[in-house]
Write a protein that holds these residues in place. Structure first.
Motif, mmCIF file in Angstrom:
data_model
loop_
_atom_site.group_PDB
_atom_site.id
_atom_site.type_symbol
_atom_site.label_atom_id
_atom_site.label_comp_id
_atom_site.label_asym_id
_atom_site.label_seq_id
_atom_site.Cartn_x
_atom_site.Cartn_y
_atom_site.Cartn_z
ATOM 1 N N TYR A 35 -41.221 1.611 -25.679
ATOM 2 C CA TYR A 35 -42.084 2.326 -24.733
ATOM 3 C C TYR A 35 -42.590 1.377 -23.643
ATOM 4 N N ALA A 36 -42.947 0.164 -24.021
ATOM 5 C CA ALA A 36 -43.422 -0.826 -23.046
ATOM 6 C C ALA A 36 -42.331 -1.141 -22.025
ATOM 7 N N GLY A 37 -41.095 -1.296 -22.487
ATOM 8 C CA GLY A 37 -39.975 -1.537 -21.573
ATOM 9 C C GLY A 37 -39.735 -0.353 -20.649
ATOM 10 N N PHE A 38 -39.830 0.827 -21.202
ATOM 11 C CA PHE A 38 -39.692 2.049 -20.414
ATOM 12 C C PHE A 38 -40.757 2.096 -19.320
ATOM 13 N N MET A 39 -42.006 1.847 -19.697
ATOM 14 C CA MET A 39 -43.108 1.907 -18.742
ATOM 15 C C MET A 39 -42.977 0.834 -17.657
ATOM 16 N N GLU A 40 -42.519 -0.332 -18.045
ATOM 17 C CA GLU A 40 -42.335 -1.414 -17.065
ATOM 18 C C GLU A 40 -41.325 -0.997 -15.998
ATOM 19 N N TRP A 41 -40.175 -0.474 -16.441
ATOM 20 C CA TRP A 41 -39.151 -0.029 -15.499
ATOM 21 C C TRP A 41 -39.673 1.137 -14.657
ATOM 22 N N TYR A 42 -40.360 2.080 -15.301
ATOM 23 C CA TYR A 42 -40.897 3.251 -14.608
ATOM 24 C C TYR A 42 -41.867 2.830 -13.500
ATOM 25 N N GLU A 43 -42.744 1.891 -13.823
ATOM 26 C CA GLU A 43 -43.737 1.444 -12.845
ATOM 27 C C GLU A 43 -43.101 0.614 -11.727
ATOM 28 N N GLU A 44 -42.039 -0.113 -12.030
ATOM 29 C CA GLU A 44 -41.358 -0.919 -11.020
ATOM 30 C C GLU A 44 -40.516 -0.068 -10.083
ATOM 31 N N ASP A 45 -39.766 0.887 -10.645
ATOM 32 C CA ASP A 45 -38.865 1.696 -9.826
ATOM 33 C C ASP A 45 -38.542 3.000 -10.543
ATOM 34 N N LYS A 46 -39.459 3.916 -10.441
ATOM 35 C CA LYS A 46 -39.335 5.216 -11.105
ATOM 36 C C LYS A 46 -38.023 5.928 -10.739
ATOM 37 N N ASP A 47 -37.682 5.940 -9.448
ATOM 38 C CA ASP A 47 -36.476 6.640 -9.000
ATOM 39 C C ASP A 47 -35.212 6.026 -9.598
ATOM 40 N N ASP A 48 -35.152 4.699 -9.647
ATOM 41 C CA ASP A 48 -34.007 4.010 -10.237
ATOM 42 C C ASP A 48 -33.875 4.353 -11.721
ATOM 43 N N LEU A 49 -34.985 4.370 -12.415
ATOM 44 C CA LEU A 49 -34.972 4.716 -13.847
ATOM 45 C C LEU A 49 -34.413 6.119 -14.049
ATOM 46 N N ILE A 50 -34.941 7.064 -13.304
ATOM 47 C CA ILE A 50 -34.493 8.455 -13.445
ATOM 48 C C ILE A 50 -33.007 8.581 -13.102
ATOM 49 N N GLU A 51 -32.572 7.900 -12.032
ATOM 50 C CA GLU A 51 -31.161 7.954 -11.628
ATOM 51 C C GLU A 51 -30.235 7.351 -12.680
ATOM 52 N N ASN A 52 -30.724 6.402 -13.454
ATOM 53 C CA ASN A 52 -29.916 5.782 -14.498
ATOM 54 C C ASN A 52 -29.929 6.567 -15.806
ATOM 55 N N ILE A 53 -31.014 7.217 -16.116
ATOM 56 C CA ILE A 53 -31.171 7.876 -17.414
ATOM 57 C C ILE A 53 -30.738 9.342 -17.390
ATOM 58 N N GLN A 54 -31.169 10.081 -16.378
ATOM 59 C CA GLN A 54 -30.915 11.522 -16.373
ATOM 60 C C GLN A 54 -29.426 11.896 -16.441
ATOM 61 N N PRO A 55 -28.551 11.260 -15.675
ATOM 62 C CA PRO A 55 -27.135 11.645 -15.786
ATOM 63 C C PRO A 55 -26.540 11.339 -17.168
ATOM 64 N N LYS A 56 -26.953 10.254 -17.758
ATOM 65 C CA LYS A 56 -26.407 9.862 -19.065
ATOM 66 C C LYS A 56 -26.941 10.755 -20.188
ATOM 67 N N GLN A 57 -28.241 11.045 -20.166
ATOM 68 C CA GLN A 57 -28.874 11.832 -21.224
ATOM 69 C C GLN A 57 -28.779 13.340 -20.963
ATOM 70 N N GLY A 58 -28.711 13.714 -19.701
ATOM 71 C CA GLY A 58 -28.728 15.134 -19.361
ATOM 72 C C GLY A 58 -30.134 15.664 -19.171
ATOM 73 N N TYR A 59 -31.112 14.794 -19.256
ATOM 74 C CA TYR A 59 -32.518 15.161 -19.081
ATOM 75 C C TYR A 59 -33.306 13.885 -18.820
ATOM 76 N N PHE A 60 -34.530 14.057 -18.355
ATOM 77 C CA PHE A 60 -35.450 12.935 -18.231
ATOM 78 C C PHE A 60 -36.840 13.432 -18.586
ATOM 79 N N ILE A 61 -37.452 12.787 -19.555
ATOM 80 C CA ILE A 61 -38.809 13.133 -19.981
ATOM 81 C C ILE A 61 -39.763 12.127 -19.342
ATOM 82 N N GLN A 62 -40.727 12.642 -18.615
ATOM 83 C CA GLN A 62 -41.714 11.793 -17.958
ATOM 84 C C GLN A 62 -42.523 11.012 -18.999
#
Length: 166
Positions: free
Chosen positions: A64-91
């Protein structure tokens, strides 16, 4: 894994026994478990994207800490990397782990969980109506909102305790 799931089901069954019939219990509990599964899968995916493919993962708090770090640094990049692979993104504030942290601090609210369910259902046809059978406002979870929050908080806690034991 199977032992942890078994413990989780029994712990939650003990909490809900006598409050609702088996079909309602099944919809409620399996919905929570599936939401937790999707949340955990997202945390693991973020961890692997940052650290490489692995069969062993650190504790959920580290993920969770790693997730939050990436989210706070570049939310859009995180979503662009996770959503296509998982098929969803949970805030972040809708991850099961976040709900569990709120439950630990007596800050959990069922409206937050309902918002998480609703948001996931909007993310594609495969999720549409997924949680429709879960009635978080059922008086079988408690006669008022506060009692329903307590019941669900106890279920969230039981699921995490069972997970830690597995």
């Amino acid at each position: 894994m199977a032992t942890g799931l078994n413990q989780q089901l029994w712990a939650s069954a003990d909490i809900l026994r006598g409050k609702m019939d088996a079909s309602e219990y099944k919809n409620y509990l399996l919905g929570l478990i599936f939401y937790k599964y999707l949340s955990d899968a997202q945390l693991r995916e973020v961890y692997e994207q940052e650290n490489g493919k692995t069969d062993t993962f650190p504790e959920r708090s580290t993920q969770y800490a790693g997730f939050m770090e990436w989210y706070e640094e570049d939310k859009d990049d995180l979503i662009e990397n996770i959503q296509p692979k998982q098929g969803y993104f949970i805030q972040p504030d809708q991850l099961f782990y976040h709900y569990r942290l709120k439950a630990d601090n007596y800050e959990f609210n069922l409206t937050d969980l309902q918002a998480g369910f609703n948001e996931l259902e909007r993310q594609g046809e495969e999720f549409s109506g997924l949680f429709a059978d879960i009635d978080l406002n059922s008086t079988k979870l408690g006669s008022n909102a506060q009692q329903r929050n307590v019941t669900t908080t106890t279920d969230l806690t039981a699921s995490m305790i069972a997970q830690a034991a597995s």
